[in-house]
Design an enzyme around this catalytic site. Structure first.
Site, mmCIF file in Angstrom:
data_model
loop_
_atom_site.group_PDB
_atom_site.id
_atom_site.type_symbol
_atom_site.label_atom_id
_atom_site.label_comp_id
_atom_site.label_asym_id
_atom_site.label_seq_id
_atom_site.Cartn_x
_atom_site.Cartn_y
_atom_site.Cartn_z
ATOM 1 N N LYS A 1 -4.441 -12.800 82.506
ATOM 2 C CA LYS A 1 -3.573 -12.909 83.687
ATOM 3 C C LYS A 1 -3.197 -11.525 84.202
ATOM 4 O O LYS A 1 -3.222 -11.273 85.408
ATOM 5 C CB LYS A 1 -2.312 -13.708 83.341
ATOM 6 C CG LYS A 1 -2.583 -15.183 83.167
ATOM 7 C CD LYS A 1 -1.463 -15.907 82.456
ATOM 8 C CE LYS A 1 -1.934 -17.312 82.068
ATOM 9 N NZ LYS A 1 -1.074 -18.012 81.142
ATOM 10 N N GLN B 1 4.313 -18.698 78.731
ATOM 11 C CA GLN B 1 3.087 -19.138 78.077
ATOM 12 C C GLN B 1 3.396 -20.205 77.036
ATOM 13 O O GLN B 1 4.300 -20.055 76.225
ATOM 14 C CB GLN B 1 2.397 -17.920 77.422
ATOM 15 C CG GLN B 1 1.049 -18.210 76.802
ATOM 16 C CD GLN B 1 -0.002 -18.629 77.818
ATOM 17 O OE1 GLN B 1 -0.024 -18.193 78.960
ATOM 18 N NE2 GLN B 1 -0.900 -19.504 77.404
ATOM 19 N N ASP C 1 3.262 -22.225 87.583
ATOM 20 C CA ASP C 1 2.445 -23.189 86.830
ATOM 21 C C ASP C 1 2.469 -24.580 87.474
ATOM 22 O O ASP C 1 1.598 -25.401 87.208
ATOM 23 C CB ASP C 1 3.009 -23.349 85.405
ATOM 24 C CG ASP C 1 2.292 -22.479 84.383
ATOM 25 O OD1 ASP C 1 1.084 -22.258 84.549
ATOM 26 O OD2 ASP C 1 2.941 -22.057 83.412
#
Ligand code: GUN
Length: 284
Positions: free
Chosen positions: A52, A96, A119
């Protein structure tokens, strides 16, 4: 048989986004900023987080990684999210997953401002997807649709079968396919005679997390196969998908590979979501 390359599409999209970020910087005086929070040092998660950061650097998106030891308290993590929510110079927040057992994933996800939830995991964004309202679409499902579109594969009227019903992939990709007027069947570990269902699929999405699970006898001649699996082959240590590529390759019309298929698109869509979150907040 044609391979749909997520790697190539990701490259194209990232070049476009790099130009977009230059324009954003000229107009708004700053670039979008993504903050990624990583708890612990699970090798898979560390590798995702690095991917990322690399994509952000490539595109010119500012990125900060916040690292916590596995022992961090839920309260400390929630306080950090609160601080990032209030920071006007933070556009996207990603925690995460998975998290250690003593931290509630639901509490963490619900703490993130929906406007900064890149997300698309916050219940408000999930509801937006199911009610066709504006919100953030989860990265992997979004990337799958972009892959199909890039190969000009018609979705409308097709039979789509999704293997897996996770909140992150199976359920949202099913909804996106349905919204594009596919006839969608969601299958899972309790599905009886799975092969008889998957063999009906014009578009088959494999998101079960079992290496080489989908074999030729499960696939219709001429089907489009999208492999979402990210599995480690225990013998070779190599990354492999949910689809037994060599077994099905002569039967399909289009297929994605692992690596180089869905994976690069997931990260690319995260970048798109970060830019979208920036723009939506900037325009308010
Ligand atoms: N862990 C595995 N996939 C994902 C993802 O898409 N987002 C987050 N936050 N964690 C993950």
């Amino acid at each position: 048989m044609e391979i749909i390359s997520g790697k190539d599409l990701a490259k194209e999209k990232r070049a476009y986004m790099a130009e977009q970020v230059v324009k954003i910087n000229a107009e708004y005086g700053r670039v979008p900023h993504l903050v990624v929070i990583l708890v612990g040092d699970d090798p898979g998660s560390v590798s995702y987080v690095k991917g990322k950061a690399k994509a952000c650097d490539e595109i010119g998106i500012k990125n900060t990684t916040v690292l916590y030891d596995t022992s961090v308290s839920e309260e400390e993590l929630l306080n950090k999210i609160d601080e990032l929510n209030k920071d006007d110079l933070v556009d996207g927040i990603l925690v995460q997953l998975p998290l250690p057992k003593h931290i509630s994933k639901d509490k963490v996800i619900e703490k993130i401002l929906p406007e900064k939830d890149v997300d698309g995991f916050h219940p408000r964004n999930v509801a937006a997807l199911y009610l066709k309202k504006e919100g953030t679409i989860p990265c992997t499902p979004k990337g799958i649709i972009e892959l199909l579109d890039s190969a000009n594969i018609e979705i409308e009227g097709k039979r789509a079968v999704v293997i897996g019903r996770s909140d992150i992939v199976g359920m949202p990709v099913s909804k996106l396919l349905l919204d594009r007027n596919a006839t969608v069947t969601i299958t899972h570990s309790r599905t009886k005679d799975l092969a008889s269902v998957t063999k009906e699929a014009d578009i088959l999405v494999a998101a079960i997390g079992k290496a080489n699970f989908v074999t030729a006898n499960m696939v219709k001649e001429g089907a489009v196969v999208i492999d979402v699996g990210v599995n480690r082959n225990l013998e070779t240590g190599k990354l492999c998908g949910d689809v037994f590529f060599d077994d099905v390759k002569d039967k399909v019309s289009y297929i994605t590979k692992v690596p180089g298929g869905v994976g690069p698109m997931t990260i690319t869509c995260l970048m798109e979501n970060t830019i979208e979150c920036f723009l939506k907040r900037a325009k308010k």
